[in-house]
Design a protein around this motif. Structure first.
Motif, PDB file in Angstrom:
ATOM      1  N   THR A   5       1.178  -1.230   0.104  1.00  0.00           N
ATOM      2  CA  THR A   5       0.249  -0.002   0.268  1.00  0.00           C
ATOM      3  C   THR A   5       1.164   1.531   0.213  1.00  0.00           C
ATOM      4  O   THR A   5       0.832   2.098  -0.272  1.00  0.00           O
ATOM      5  CB  THR A   5      -0.909  -0.164   0.990  1.00  0.00           C
ATOM      6  OG1 THR A   5      -1.548  -1.122   1.263  1.00  0.00           O
ATOM      7  CG2 THR A   5      -1.689   0.835   0.891  1.00  0.00           C
ATOM      8  N   THR A   6       1.402   1.175   0.252  1.00  0.00           N
ATOM      9  CA  THR A   6       2.879   2.606   0.994  1.00  0.00           C
ATOM     10  C   THR A   6       3.069   2.606  -0.046  1.00  0.00           C
ATOM     11  O   THR A   6       3.254   3.421  -0.815  1.00  0.00           O
ATOM     12  CB  THR A   6       4.010   2.132   2.129  1.00  0.00           C
ATOM     13  OG1 THR A   6       3.840   1.855   3.592  1.00  0.00           O
ATOM     14  CG2 THR A   6       4.578   3.450   2.290  1.00  0.00           C
ATOM     15  N   ASN A   9       1.297   3.581  -2.847  1.00  0.00           N
ATOM     16  CA  ASN A   9       0.736   5.181  -2.573  1.00  0.00           C
ATOM     17  C   ASN A   9       2.032   6.413  -3.189  1.00  0.00           C
ATOM     18  O   ASN A   9       1.892   7.576  -3.671  1.00  0.00           O
ATOM     19  CB  ASN A   9       0.581   5.866  -0.926  1.00  0.00           C
ATOM     20  CG  ASN A   9      -0.471   4.975  -0.973  1.00  0.00           C
ATOM     21  OD1 ASN A   9      -1.902   4.887  -1.284  1.00  0.00           O
ATOM     22  ND2 ASN A   9      -0.408   5.107   0.821  1.00  0.00           N
ATOM     23  N   SER A  12       1.821   6.757  -6.951  1.00  0.00           N
ATOM     24  CA  SER A  12       0.978   7.844  -7.181  1.00  0.00           C
ATOM     25  C   SER A  12       1.189   9.495  -6.633  1.00  0.00           C
ATOM     26  O   SER A  12       1.557   9.772  -7.810  1.00  0.00           O
ATOM     27  CB  SER A  12      -0.487   7.583  -6.110  1.00  0.00           C
ATOM     28  OG  SER A  12      -0.845   8.375  -6.167  1.00  0.00           O
ATOM     29  N   LEU A  13       1.763   9.355  -5.708  1.00  0.00           N
ATOM     30  CA  LEU A  13       2.531  10.758  -5.804  1.00  0.00           C
ATOM     31  C   LEU A  13       3.882  10.929  -6.458  1.00  0.00           C
ATOM     32  O   LEU A  13       3.717  12.173  -6.643  1.00  0.00           O
ATOM     33  CB  LEU A  13       2.882  11.252  -3.569  1.00  0.00           C
ATOM     34  CG  LEU A  13       3.523  12.143  -3.561  1.00  0.00           C
ATOM     35  CD1 LEU A  13       2.249  12.907  -3.397  1.00  0.00           C
ATOM     36  CD2 LEU A  13       3.963  12.256  -2.072  1.00  0.00           C
ATOM     37  N   LYS A 126     -12.950   2.013  -1.520  1.00  0.00           N
ATOM     38  CA  LYS A 126     -11.658   1.241  -1.200  1.00  0.00           C
ATOM     39  C   LYS A 126     -11.374  -0.209  -2.123  1.00  0.00           C
ATOM     40  O   LYS A 126     -12.724  -0.962  -2.337  1.00  0.00           O
ATOM     41  CB  LYS A 126     -10.981   0.748  -0.005  1.00  0.00           C
ATOM     42  CG  LYS A 126     -10.735   2.365  -0.044  1.00  0.00           C
ATOM     43  CD  LYS A 126     -10.186   2.263   1.883  1.00  0.00           C
ATOM     44  CE  LYS A 126     -10.149   3.159   2.990  1.00  0.00           C
ATOM     45  NZ  LYS A 126      -9.738   4.518   2.279  1.00  0.00           N
ATOM     46  N   ILE A 134      -6.397  -1.648  -0.698  1.00  0.00           N
ATOM     47  CA  ILE A 134      -5.830  -0.016  -1.983  1.00  0.00           C
ATOM     48  C   ILE A 134      -6.848   0.998  -2.041  1.00  0.00           C
ATOM     49  O   ILE A 134      -7.850   0.559  -2.463  1.00  0.00           O
ATOM     50  CB  ILE A 134      -5.889  -1.141  -2.936  1.00  0.00           C
ATOM     51  CG1 ILE A 134      -4.363  -1.310  -3.000  1.00  0.00           C
ATOM     52  CG2 ILE A 134      -5.118   0.443  -3.926  1.00  0.00           C
ATOM     53  CD1 ILE A 134      -4.289  -3.168  -4.157  1.00  0.00           C
ATOM     54  N   ASP A 135      -6.757   2.255  -2.402  1.00  0.00           N
ATOM     55  CA  ASP A 135      -7.489   3.418  -2.490  1.00  0.00           C
ATOM     56  C   ASP A 135      -7.438   3.486  -3.851  1.00  0.00           C
ATOM     57  O   ASP A 135      -6.809   3.779  -3.966  1.00  0.00           O
ATOM     58  CB  ASP A 135      -6.609   4.463  -1.695  1.00  0.00           C
ATOM     59  CG  ASP A 135      -7.425   5.635  -0.984  1.00  0.00           C
ATOM     60  OD1 ASP A 135      -8.341   6.173  -1.578  1.00  0.00           O
ATOM     61  OD2 ASP A 135      -7.685   6.380  -0.419  1.00  0.00           O
ATOM     62  N   THR A 138      -6.019   6.403  -5.761  1.00  0.00           N
ATOM     63  CA  THR A 138      -4.780   6.539  -5.512  1.00  0.00           C
ATOM     64  C   THR A 138      -4.067   5.764  -7.290  1.00  0.00           C
ATOM     65  O   THR A 138      -3.245   5.831  -8.052  1.00  0.00           O
ATOM     66  CB  THR A 138      -3.694   5.255  -4.142  1.00  0.00           C
ATOM     67  OG1 THR A 138      -4.502   6.062  -3.296  1.00  0.00           O
ATOM     68  CG2 THR A 138      -2.307   5.103  -4.724  1.00  0.00           C
ATOM     69  N   LYS A 207      -6.175  13.426  -3.758  1.00  0.00           N
ATOM     70  CA  LYS A 207      -4.997  13.508  -2.722  1.00  0.00           C
ATOM     71  C   LYS A 207      -5.290  14.282  -0.852  1.00  0.00           C
ATOM     72  O   LYS A 207      -5.801  13.517  -0.491  1.00  0.00           O
ATOM     73  CB  LYS A 207      -3.713  13.060  -2.705  1.00  0.00           C
ATOM     74  CG  LYS A 207      -3.263  12.389  -1.337  1.00  0.00           C
ATOM     75  CD  LYS A 207      -2.185  12.746  -2.507  1.00  0.00           C
ATOM     76  CE  LYS A 207      -0.876  12.004  -1.181  1.00  0.00           C
ATOM     77  NZ  LYS A 207      -0.535  12.937  -0.271  1.00  0.00           N
ATOM     78  N   THR A 250       7.129   8.963   0.559  1.00  0.00           N
ATOM     79  CA  THR A 250       5.890   8.141   1.287  1.00  0.00           C
ATOM     80  C   THR A 250       6.698   7.681   1.941  1.00  0.00           C
ATOM     81  O   THR A 250       6.123   7.145   3.047  1.00  0.00           O
ATOM     82  CB  THR A 250       4.971   8.183   0.222  1.00  0.00           C
ATOM     83  OG1 THR A 250       4.624   8.097  -0.460  1.00  0.00           O
ATOM     84  CG2 THR A 250       3.788   6.813   0.594  1.00  0.00           C
TER      85      THR A 250
END
Lengths: 290, 235
Positions: A5-6, A9, A12-13, A126, A134-135, A138, A207, A250
């Motif tokens: 997940t991290t 994220n 995506s960022l 989610k 998972i969002d 994202t 976000k 992240t």
């Protein structure tokens, strides 16, 4: 599972940073200037999204309008502020860019006031796969960023205009001798860079649903850092630098012992990379003129 | 009417006058050479004609049209093409992409294919390396690419700025052979050269430039025989 997940994220960022970094790097490569007002175009995109989302309730429509509006803003800024300074000292252009940055922030403050606005664009929910959560926001951000970067890469490497951009970036005079209108290419570059900033602004709100006059400052500076890490002027470099920075930020935030230092670590990385490879990861050494 | 007419051209860099009232003509179908020592103002004249630098005075007429203050990119569609000093090929683009850039202002696909096949036939090495980035070519090969790239815009007038500079004797011959071939294709040529011997041997007419002024002019053969030219440029 949290690791995945991290990582997602972070990617995506990083995709958002990469989109912004592309604007810096393309303008630097082609117009040979640092457009420090680029971060504020993100903010212009943010407010445009807010206005049209409130009007229509459609996040996609609002985003598309923001893309068009920001392209226009980018072109107008170039025409009014930077074009008259073609051939002027880089310092004059830099100061002008900073001036444009303050101008945009002040205009936004006059129009929208100084208070932060909350804009809940969309919550796609989610995706739960066993213990993996998972969002979807994202995922959409990441996939869109990848698609846009792929499209941009194709555009630059396969179309006549794209190749002319590469040619101008490498040797402006030689490109002129081929019949390329450098002014037109610079205009197109600003339009594309600003459109990407608008997309980034939209994802940023998705976000962090917070719109303010300074919302473009931090992502702008980080994306600029990403562009320099990747090698300013290099399109793949901006993508790599953006993704790298997003993931590092992240991951640092996810580790309690490091979370207070994430920004320090990001800029520290910049310093280290510039010490080891001053041209950035994918930057090319400037060719000596014969 | 001359294809290119330069009247009283003046160019200044700050307070320094690099070109001090130069006049010359290039007739359709000719090869005209501009020779002179380093710093005589040859490249400055080339840049002034192609619109890369502003002029302090004078007039440039091309095909009856006043092009004195036209921007560089607007001259290409009119039929002027330049092979710049130092070749200035796009090192990070492939050989084929460099040729495509040469044809940037052209829309006719058939004409593009024809010129491309002429170039590939004339210089098979370019065809062989068409997918390679141009920076990997040798200096001589880069010069062939630069000359071929100039042909791709379908010019009537080709300006060549020091095309043989820094090349091995073998490539120097290739360059001058190619200039003759371009001329045979109907292209009018204006060539600036330090290699006066070679340039005069292919030129119909030539002008000698000294510190921003034309000091001598005549046919290529006359100039080759001229004692002053011999003493100063032919060694």
């Amino acid at each position: 599972m949290e690791v995945i997940t991290t990582f997602l994220n972070g990617l995506s960022l990083g995709g958002v940073y990469a989109l912004i970094a592309l604007g810096y790097t393309m303008v630097y490569g082609i117009a040979k200037m640092l457009n420090f007002a680029h971060g504020d175009v993100i903010m212009v995109g943010g407010y445009t999204v807010m206005v049209f989302f409130n009007l229509t309730g459609q996040p996609l429509v609002a985003a598309l309008i923001a893309v068009v509006f920001c392209s226009l803003v980018g072109v107008v800024i170039e025409k009014l502020a930077y074009k008259p300074l073609r051939g002027a000292s880089p310092l004059a252009v830099l100061i002008t860019a900073i001036g444009v940055s303050y101008l945009l922030e002040s205009l936004a403050q006059i129009i929208f006031g100084s208070s932060h606005k909350i804009v809940m664009l969309a919550d796609l929910g989610k995706l739960i796969l066993g213990s993996l959560v998972i969002d979807l926001n994202t995922v959409v951000t990441l996939l869109s960023a990848i698609a846009i970067m792929a499209a941009l890469t194709l555009f630059v490497n396969k179309t006549k205009t794209g190749k002319a951009m590469l040619a101008v970036s490498e040797d402006r005079h030689a490109a002129e001798l081929m019949g390329v209108s450098v002014n037109k290419i610079i205009m197109i570059t600003f339009a594309i860079g600003s459109a990407l900033a608008a997309v980034a602004g939209t994802f940023y709100i998705l976000k962090t649903p917070d719109v303010s006059t300074t919302m473009g400052a931090m992502p702008g500076i980080k994306a600029f850092t990403a562009a320099v890490i990747g090698g300013i002027g290099s399109i793949p470099g901006a993508m790599l630098g953006g993704i790298l920075l997003g993931v590092i930020e992240t991951v640092c935030n996810a580790i309690p012992a490091l979370s207070n230092f994430s920004i320090a670590i990001e800029f520290g990385l910049l310093i280290i990379i510039l010490l080891v490879k001053p041209t950035g990861l994918l930057g090319k050494k400037k060719r000596e003129k014969v | 009417m001359a294809l290119l007419e330069v009247e009283n051209l003046e160019v200044s860099y700050g307070l320094i006058k690099a070109v001090k009232g130069v006049s010359f003509t290039v007739e359709k179908g000719e090869i005209v050479a501009l020779i002179g020592a380093n710093g005589a103002g040859k490249t400055t004249i080339m840049h002034a004609i192609s619109g890369l630098i502003p002029k302090a005075g004078g007039k440039i007429t091309y095909n009856g049209k006043d092009v004195t203050n036209l921007q560089a990119h607007k001259l290409v569609p009119l039929g002027i093409s330049q092979v710049p000093e130092g070749r200035r090929i796009f090192q990070e683009l492939t050989v084929a992409e460099n040729l495509e850039m040469g044809a940037y202002t052209r829309k006719d696909k058939k004409e593009f294919d024809e010129t491309l096949s002429y170039v590939y036939e004339r210089f098979p090495i370019l065809k062989e390396r068409r997918k390679q980035v141009a920076g990997t070519l040798s200096g001589g090969e880069q010069q062939m690419l630069a000359m071929s790239r100039a042909l791709m815009s379908h010019p009537d007038l080709v300006l060549l700025d020091e095309p043989s500079m820094g090349l091995s004797p073998l490539f120097v011959n290739t360059v001058f052979d190619m200039i003759k071939d371009m001329n045979a294709l109907g292209k009018t040529i204006l060539v600036v050269e330090q290699n006066a011997n070679k340039a005069l041997s292919i030129a119909n007419r030539a002008y000698v430039l000294e510190t921003g002024k034309i000091t001598l002019s005549g046919t290529g053969t006359e100039m080759l025989a001229d004692e002053r030219v011999k003493a100063a440029y032919l060694g």
